[in-house]
Design an enzyme around this catalytic site. Structure first.
Site, short mmCIF file in Angstrom:
data_model
loop_
_atom_site.label_atom_id
_atom_site.label_comp_id
_atom_site.label_asym_id
_atom_site.label_seq_id
_atom_site.Cartn_x
_atom_site.Cartn_y
_atom_site.Cartn_z
N PHE A 131 17.71 0.50 -5.76
CA PHE A 131 17.41 1.64 -4.90
C PHE A 131 16.14 1.31 -4.13
O PHE A 131 15.12 1.01 -4.74
CB PHE A 131 17.22 2.93 -5.69
CG PHE A 131 16.97 4.11 -4.79
CD1 PHE A 131 18.02 4.76 -4.16
CD2 PHE A 131 15.68 4.55 -4.52
CE1 PHE A 131 17.80 5.83 -3.30
CE2 PHE A 131 15.45 5.62 -3.66
CZ PHE A 131 16.51 6.27 -3.05
N ASP A 216 10.13 -4.91 -4.99
CA ASP A 216 9.97 -3.48 -4.74
C ASP A 216 9.33 -2.89 -6.00
O ASP A 216 10.01 -2.67 -7.00
CB ASP A 216 11.34 -2.85 -4.46
CG ASP A 216 11.26 -1.33 -4.28
OD1 ASP A 216 10.19 -0.75 -4.56
OD2 ASP A 216 12.28 -0.74 -3.87
N LYS A 245 4.54 5.61 -4.27
CA LYS A 245 4.48 6.55 -5.40
C LYS A 245 3.11 6.59 -6.07
O LYS A 245 2.20 7.25 -5.58
CB LYS A 245 5.58 6.21 -6.40
CG LYS A 245 6.99 6.51 -5.89
CD LYS A 245 8.02 6.37 -6.97
CE LYS A 245 9.44 6.54 -6.51
NZ LYS A 245 9.94 7.91 -6.58
N1 PLP Z 1 12.02 1.90 -3.94
C1 PLP Z 1 12.11 2.39 -5.18
C2 PLP Z 1 12.20 1.42 -6.32
C3 PLP Z 1 12.10 3.75 -5.42
O1 PLP Z 1 12.22 4.22 -6.66
C4 PLP Z 1 12.01 4.64 -4.32
C5 PLP Z 1 12.04 6.10 -4.51
O2 PLP Z 1 12.49 6.61 -5.51
C6 PLP Z 1 11.90 4.09 -3.04
C7 PLP Z 1 11.90 2.73 -2.88
C8 PLP Z 1 11.78 4.98 -1.83
O3 PLP Z 1 10.55 5.63 -1.83
P1 PLP Z 1 10.33 6.95 -0.95
O4 PLP Z 1 11.19 8.02 -1.54
O5 PLP Z 1 8.86 7.22 -1.06
O6 PLP Z 1 10.73 6.61 0.46
#
Ligand code: PLP
Length: 396
Positions: A131, A216, A245
């Site tokens: 994700f 990520d 986050k």
């Molecule tokens: N990457 C990961 C691993 C995530 O868990 C998330 C959000 O849950 C994102 C990217 C996307 O982040 P955002 O919701 O701040 O755009």
């Protein structure tokens, strides 16, 4: 609650209305207290209303809110230097969210090859269960059909392979491959951790083929797994990393980190953001690091992670009909349920413990990193009660 909501119906929101937070506790408008082991989906690393963050935000609010990126940015420079001093990176670009940090990471990788005279090299290999956000590019990178459907043609250039399948990665590498993107610990996908051995193989493949390795760490970064970033436990260093986050502790912000070489294509005019690196966000980000980098802070997270792990493994042994497996690292914990995960989440909510769903029938337990041993014990006791009730329901 309004009979018809003015909001997009994109979320199945729980019927809870929180008014304020204190440390690991969230308090509803009616005064009910919930143990927040969701932490805003791995965001509130220092819990709610942390005095150092409140003070930093207030002090900055009284001085300056926004200037844009047309001028020098002292807050960005300070946070950038600290992130660089504490990671593999040489360069930072600040964003407002995780998906934007990923967009920057993807653009950085593509632009790297473009600037080296290989404009057709723009494919990124990703892994099932990933994700990476909800923008047009990041839904394509994540590869989950339910997020892709209905939004026009899938953005090209993302090749997905099964989780930890090295042969599939090798087969997917072509002359058009720019990099490999993964979450060292998958969050939404169900708390699956890539093994250090696999990551070493991936690093070697990247080096062999001139690919950029992109991590990520939007969810698993900023102390969540017991080290500042999860990659630090894996013996493998990326070329580019997306962060968000936890770095804002609840203030919306993110960052894309890169080595000088990986970032070499991102020259003047290639990327931008009106708000990215806004003074308010930088004040809070710096304040988060003040606390997370304190001597012993991450050690304490490791200890808490162990306490949760032992407690949860014990519950798994006692309730094998409710809990199948405990996953994750540090305070990024997954309970793979034997019952529907939604039932476990609901049972926990009835005990006033907030958690988050993930894929693969997993419930995520993501306590703030400032949780005390007593609060962890309290949480585990409530988990036990929830498991007892689920068992009783099953036997009925
Ligand atoms: N990457 C990961 C691993 C995530 O868990 C998330 C959000 O849950 C994102 C990217 C996307 O982040 P955002 O919701 O701040 O755009």
């Amino acid at each position: 609650m309004a009979a018809t909501s003015p909001l997009y119906e994109t979320y199945a929101r729980a019927p809870l209305r929180f008014e304020r937070g204190e440390g690991v506790w969230l308090i509803t408008e009616g005064g009910e207290r919930y143990l927040d082991f969701a932490a805003g989906v791995a965001v509130n690393v220092l819990g709610h209303s942390h005095p150092h963050l409140v003070e930093a935000l207030k002090a900055q609010a009284e001085k300056l809110w926004h200037t844009s990126n047309l001028y020098q940015a002292p807050g960005q420079e300070k946070l950038g230097e600290r992130l660089i001093a504490n990671t593999f990176a040489d360069k930072v670009f600040f964003t407002n969210s995780g998906a934007e940090a990923l967009e920057c990471a993807i653009k950085t990788a593509r632009r790297y090859h473009y600037s080296k005279g290989q404009p057709d090299r723009y494919h990124i290999i990703t892994f099932e269960g990933a994700f990476h956000g909800r923008t047009i590019a990041t839904i394509a990178a994540g590869g989950q059909q339910k997020y892709i459907d209905g939004f026009g043609p899938k953005a090209p250039g993302f090749d997905q392979v099964p989780f930890e399948d090295l042969d599939a990665v090798k087969a997917a590498i072509t002359d058009a491959t720019a990099g490999i993107l993964l979450e060292p610990v998958q969050g939404e996908g169900g708390l699956r951790t890539f093994s250090p051995e696999f990551l070493k193989e991936i690093r070697a493949l990247c080096d062999e083929h001139g690919l950029l390795l992109i991590f990520d760490e939007v969810q698993c970064g900023v102390g969540r797994t017991g080290t500042l970033f999860a990659y630090m436990q894996m013996g493998v260093t990326p070329d580019i990393m997306a962060v968000a986050k936890g770095i804002g502790g609840g203030f919306p912000m993110g960052a894309c980190l890169a080595t000088a070489d990986a970032a070499s294509g991102m020259v003047a005019g290639t990327h931008g953001s009106t708000y990215g690196g806004n003074p308010l966000a930088m004040a809070v980000g710096n304040a988060v690091l003040d606390v997370v980098l304190l001597d012993g802070f991450l050690q304490n997270v490791k200890g808490l992670g162990l306490q949760f792990r032992q407690g949860l493994e014990g519950l798994k042994d006692r309730f094998p009909d409710v809990i199948e497996e405990i996953r994750g690292r540090g305070l990024m914990i997954g309970i793979k349920a034997k019952v529907p995960a939604a039932d476990l989440l609901q049972a926990l909510r009835s005990e006033h413990v907030l958690t988050v769903m993930a894929g693969d029938n997993v419930v995520r337990v993501l306590p703030p990193l400032i949780t005390t041993a007593d609060e962890a014990r309290e949480g585990l006791a409530r988990l036990e009660k929830a498991a007892e009730k689920l068992r009783a329901e099953k036997l009925r």
